[in-house]
Design a protein around this motif. Sequence first.
Motif, PDB file in Angstrom:
ATOM      1  N   MET A   1       0.251  15.798  -6.847  1.00 36.22           N
ATOM      2  CA  MET A   1      -0.154  14.485  -6.353  1.00 36.22           C
ATOM      3  C   MET A   1      -0.787  13.642  -7.459  1.00 36.22           C
ATOM      4  O   MET A   1      -0.723  12.419  -7.426  1.00 36.22           O
ATOM      5  N   ALA A   2      -1.405  14.311  -8.450  1.00 33.72           N
ATOM      6  CA  ALA A   2      -1.996  13.559  -9.561  1.00 33.72           C
ATOM      7  C   ALA A   2      -0.931  12.790 -10.326  1.00 33.72           C
ATOM      8  O   ALA A   2      -1.207  11.741 -10.908  1.00 33.72           O
ATOM      9  N   LEU A  88      -9.864  15.621  -7.197  1.00 34.42           N
ATOM     10  CA  LEU A  88      -9.637  16.252  -8.489  1.00 34.42           C
ATOM     11  C   LEU A  88     -10.983  16.582  -9.140  1.00 34.42           C
ATOM     12  O   LEU A  88     -11.945  15.829  -9.005  1.00 34.42           O
ATOM     13  N   ASP A  89     -11.034  17.722  -9.839  1.00 32.71           N
ATOM     14  CA  ASP A  89     -12.215  18.193 -10.567  1.00 32.71           C
ATOM     15  C   ASP A  89     -13.310  18.740  -9.651  1.00 32.71           C
ATOM     16  O   ASP A  89     -14.383  19.120 -10.122  1.00 32.71           O
ATOM     17  N   LEU A 104      -3.187  18.887  -6.575  1.00 33.06           N
ATOM     18  CA  LEU A 104      -2.869  19.287  -5.210  1.00 33.06           C
ATOM     19  C   LEU A 104      -1.414  18.939  -4.929  1.00 33.06           C
ATOM     20  O   LEU A 104      -0.850  18.051  -5.569  1.00 33.06           O
ATOM     21  N   ALA A 105      -0.817  19.661  -3.979  1.00 34.73           N
ATOM     22  CA  ALA A 105       0.578  19.411  -3.624  1.00 34.73           C
ATOM     23  C   ALA A 105       0.683  19.068  -2.149  1.00 34.73           C
ATOM     24  O   ALA A 105      -0.022  19.630  -1.318  1.00 34.73           O
ATOM     25  N   LYS A 118      -0.913  23.011  -0.967  1.00 36.25           N
ATOM     26  CA  LYS A 118      -1.270  23.878  -2.082  1.00 36.25           C
ATOM     27  C   LYS A 118      -2.300  23.210  -2.984  1.00 36.25           C
ATOM     28  O   LYS A 118      -2.401  21.979  -3.032  1.00 36.25           O
ATOM     29  N   VAL A 119      -3.035  24.055  -3.695  1.00 36.16           N
ATOM     30  CA  VAL A 119      -4.064  23.573  -4.619  1.00 36.16           C
ATOM     31  C   VAL A 119      -3.882  24.283  -5.957  1.00 36.16           C
ATOM     32  O   VAL A 119      -3.734  25.505  -5.993  1.00 36.16           O
ATOM     33  N   ALA A 120      -3.871  23.528  -7.027  1.00 35.21           N
ATOM     34  CA  ALA A 120      -3.832  24.105  -8.379  1.00 35.21           C
ATOM     35  C   ALA A 120      -5.259  24.135  -8.916  1.00 35.21           C
ATOM     36  O   ALA A 120      -5.929  23.099  -8.970  1.00 35.21           O
TER      37      ALA A 120
END
Length: 397
Positions: A1-2, A88-89, A104-105, A118-120
């Motif tokens: 998403m970023a 984010l962060d 994030l996805a 999902k989360v990275a």
Amino acid sequence: MARLAGVSVFDPAGDQIGRIRDVVVGLRGPLRPAVHGMVVEVQPRRRVFLPVTRVRGIEAGAVVFTGRLNMRRFEKRSTETLVIGEMLDRTVTVGGEPMTVFDLAMEEVRPSAWEITKVAVYRGRRRRDPRIVAWEEAAGFDALQKDQGAAGLIAAFESMRAADIASALHELPGKRRIEVARALDDDRLADVLEELPPRDQIGILGTLEPARAADVLEEMDPDDAADLLNDLPADQAAHLLALMEPGEAAPVRRLLTYPQDTAGGMMTSEPVILPPSATVAEALAHIRQKDLSPSVAAQVYVTRPPNETPTGAYLGVSHFQRLLRDPPSTLLGSVLDPSIDPIRPGFTLPEVAQYLASYNLVAAPVVDELGRLVGAVTVDDVLDHMLPADWREGARP
């Protein structure tokens, strides 16, 4: 998403109407967050909401929507969260271990219904090999964090222009805006500060250590640094000027001696200046520098030494179009435009605007009573002073 940050948005006819600045979601406790839509920036610097139900395609570099876009200014509801600006962060817990959110996805779970799935995340300070986990495995998104960090958000900003980053920062909550601004490099922060409203400039500069604030001012264009110092309390401005390197502070001090709404107060003290013995090839090499704005690079000012403001005797100006027409070995002294008279530092804003309009110029040389070039006023300087004071905040004229 970023990766959606800065992506172009197209209407059904294929016309670009703006760019994605963030994604709006609704947190629902342990359930996967529902994606409500996207924040789209349209001109002039207005942020509107695009419901996810209108999105018909998300491709590399393009988001396509159907129907009509509501041009009412976007206002985030209390139940909503911005993915890029706020998630984010963030520090979350995965398997009992603290991790930092890298990305994030989202997935379309049914027609026109999207959820974050999902989360990275990464551990410590290493972002090279993020770990991807299901949303349910990451805990802590609902917690308010004191120091969230800014690495992921800055990564999302990496390919954006300074004006777009400034617009994004302006829309962030105050605390988050300060976190991100403080994490920027000095030169990048300087570029962004030049594009922010005075209130944001003062707020960010006031949170920096004085030594770093002085370093950032040194990276700014002297005219922008002078404008910012004019907005600060006199004692604070004097303290920061004293901390700056003398060579960097000198042009700023000179600009501060002129009223802000005059040619002297608006001008840049660092135009492209060369002696008459320089060649066309040398002039083209100077205006080719990528850090010059188009208006500054539009012409070369020719003076006797010294060739830094205040210069020796001003001789004239060479326009880049003329430089393109003449052989590279031609001396600048022979390609001056004799029809352009310089203006004085005391010219008022209307007088400068009328001068530029009369001669169809994007910049004007400013010469003092001793015949020395002291700077140049560009059309963007004039527009900056003629527009309403809050134009950088997205207000319509």
